[in-house]
Design a protein around this motif. Structure first.
Motif: not given
Length: 417
Positions: A332-339
């Motif tokens: 989750s954290d890595r996906i959220a960091a994409l933005l």
């Protein structure tokens, strides 16, 4: 105004004549008789009085009547001095409020008592004492006005305090049920709930209004509570703040999944709070299921808002994929960091959210945001340049949507688990 220690002494009465004082003095020997007559006969005709316990009538009320009669007689003797105050009347008014006696019944006891005293004075008056009797009646009526004011004020203050206490206890029960700090069955019993229930999460964002924020908040909260009362009557409990909250109500037999209830409630709330109302309704089979249902309803509203869905009633089926994508796990954290590269550019985030909600229709996105379609294209290109996400592709679209949901709702609050 009569001499009440709780009020200024302005407007004191002119001294009564010796004849008026002498007439009143002849009633002193009848104080106990008059008190018994009022407590046991006169007041019995008032609505609800006959249901009071005998000891309340014979002890408390009779004592209050005796005190009132003696106070009147003391003030007749000394209209300028401090013959006594209304403290006993205030104390009894608070007791009657606590016991649930209606205010109109309490005030009518005082009015009936004043009438009985007038009858006693009239019976004692002899020929030639008409002037003295008129003086005493004038004195009695002015004093009665002050007593009624003091009694009503104290009763309403006590009633307001009791209401606030009961409301806070009610809120603590609902809060304990929702957060799991109270045994569900105990909370259900104290709140008067039973059987399958519907848990509704409301979100009523404030509107821009010219009035002060706290005034607007109170008005909106009253309007929301009025809608809930009319929709569910006394069969619902709630925990509401200035921007919404939770409602728990019995599940209707003709609406087993709560869809109709949610739609009807949203329609009524929009009529009084505007078009920004969001809500989700989730069923709970037992008391123990209520906390999870409340979390699910809140998450449905959060997800619907985060992915740009318009306000209104939201169902799980409306946001099924988005709800799944918003669940947190190791990635989750890595996906959220994409933005993160556009995290400080709210106009780009809002354009992305709106573009995804409008199914990549640039003109529809532009109309919704009040922009030129070319501006939308430029913003989307900039998002791709900064983040590396190709939102035109299926994979890029899914990653962008998941990142939006995991970063939280439109206010930037983190998404729940």
């Amino acid at each position: 105004m009569p001499n009440d220690q709780s009020a200024p002494r302005q407007g004191a009465y002119p001294p009564l004549s010796p004849a008026a004082q002498a007439l009143a003095a002849r009633c002193e020997s009848r104080v106990n008789e008059l008190a018994r007559h009022m407590a046991r006969e006169t007041f019995e005709e008032l609505p609800g009085y006959a249901d009071l316990p005998a000891d309340v009538k014979d002890v408390e009320i009779a004592a209050t009547v005796r005190s009132g009669l003696r106070l009147f007689l003391r003030r007749v003797r000394d209209t300028q001095g401090r013959a006594g105050d209304f403290s006993l009347f205030r104390e009894r008014a608070a007791q009657r409020a606590d016991e649930g006696m209606p205010l109109h019944t309490l005030l009518r006891t005082h009015s009936a008592g004043a009438y009985v005293l007038w009858q006693a004075l009239r019976a004692e008056a002899t020929e030639g004492e008409e002037g003295a009797l008129i003086e005493l009646v004038d004195f009695l009526l002015r004093g009665h006005e002050a007593i009624i004011g003091a009694v009503a004020e104290t009763y309403l203050d006590e009633q307001a305090a009791l209401f606030a206490e009961r409301r806070e206890h009610h809120r603590s029960l609902v809060r304990g049920l929702l957060d799991g700090s109270l045994p569900p069955l105990r909370a259900f019993e104290e709140l008067g709930l039973e059987g399958p229930t519907l848990v509704v999460h409301l979100q009523v964002p404030p509107k821009e209004v010219p009035t002060a924020p706290d005034v607007a908040d109170r008005r909106r909260a009253r309007r929301v509570q009025t809608v809930l009362d009319r929709s569910f009557g006394s069969g619902a409990v709630s925990l509401l703040g200035v921007d919404g909250g939770q409602v728990i109500t019995a599940l209707r037999a003709d609406d087993p999944d709560g869809t109709r209830t949610g739609e009807e409630l949203a329609t009524r709330l929009r009529q009084v709070c505007g078009d920004t109302v969001r809500l989700a309704a989730v069923t709970a089979a037992t008391a123990g299921d209520v906390p999870a249902a409340a979390r699910t309803a809140a998450d449905i509203v959060r997800v619907a808002r985060a992915c740009g869905r318009p306000p209104g009633p939201h169902r799980m089926d409306d946001v099924l994929l988005e709800y799944h994508l918003s669940r947190r796990n190791e990635s989750s954290d890595r996906i959220a960091a994409l933005l993160d590269p556009v995290g400080d550019r709210p106009e780009l985030i809002e354009t992305l959210r709106t573009h995804l909600e409008h199914r990549h229709d640039r003109r529809s996105t532009a109309r919704h945001l009040g922009l030129h379609p070319n501006t939308v294209d430029n913003r989307l290109t900039r998002i791709t340049e900064l983040t590396g996400l190709d939102i035109a592709s299926a994979r890029g679209n899914a990653l962008a949507l998941a990142a939006l949901l995991l970063r939280g709702n439109a206010d930037g609050r983190p998404a729940g688990a």
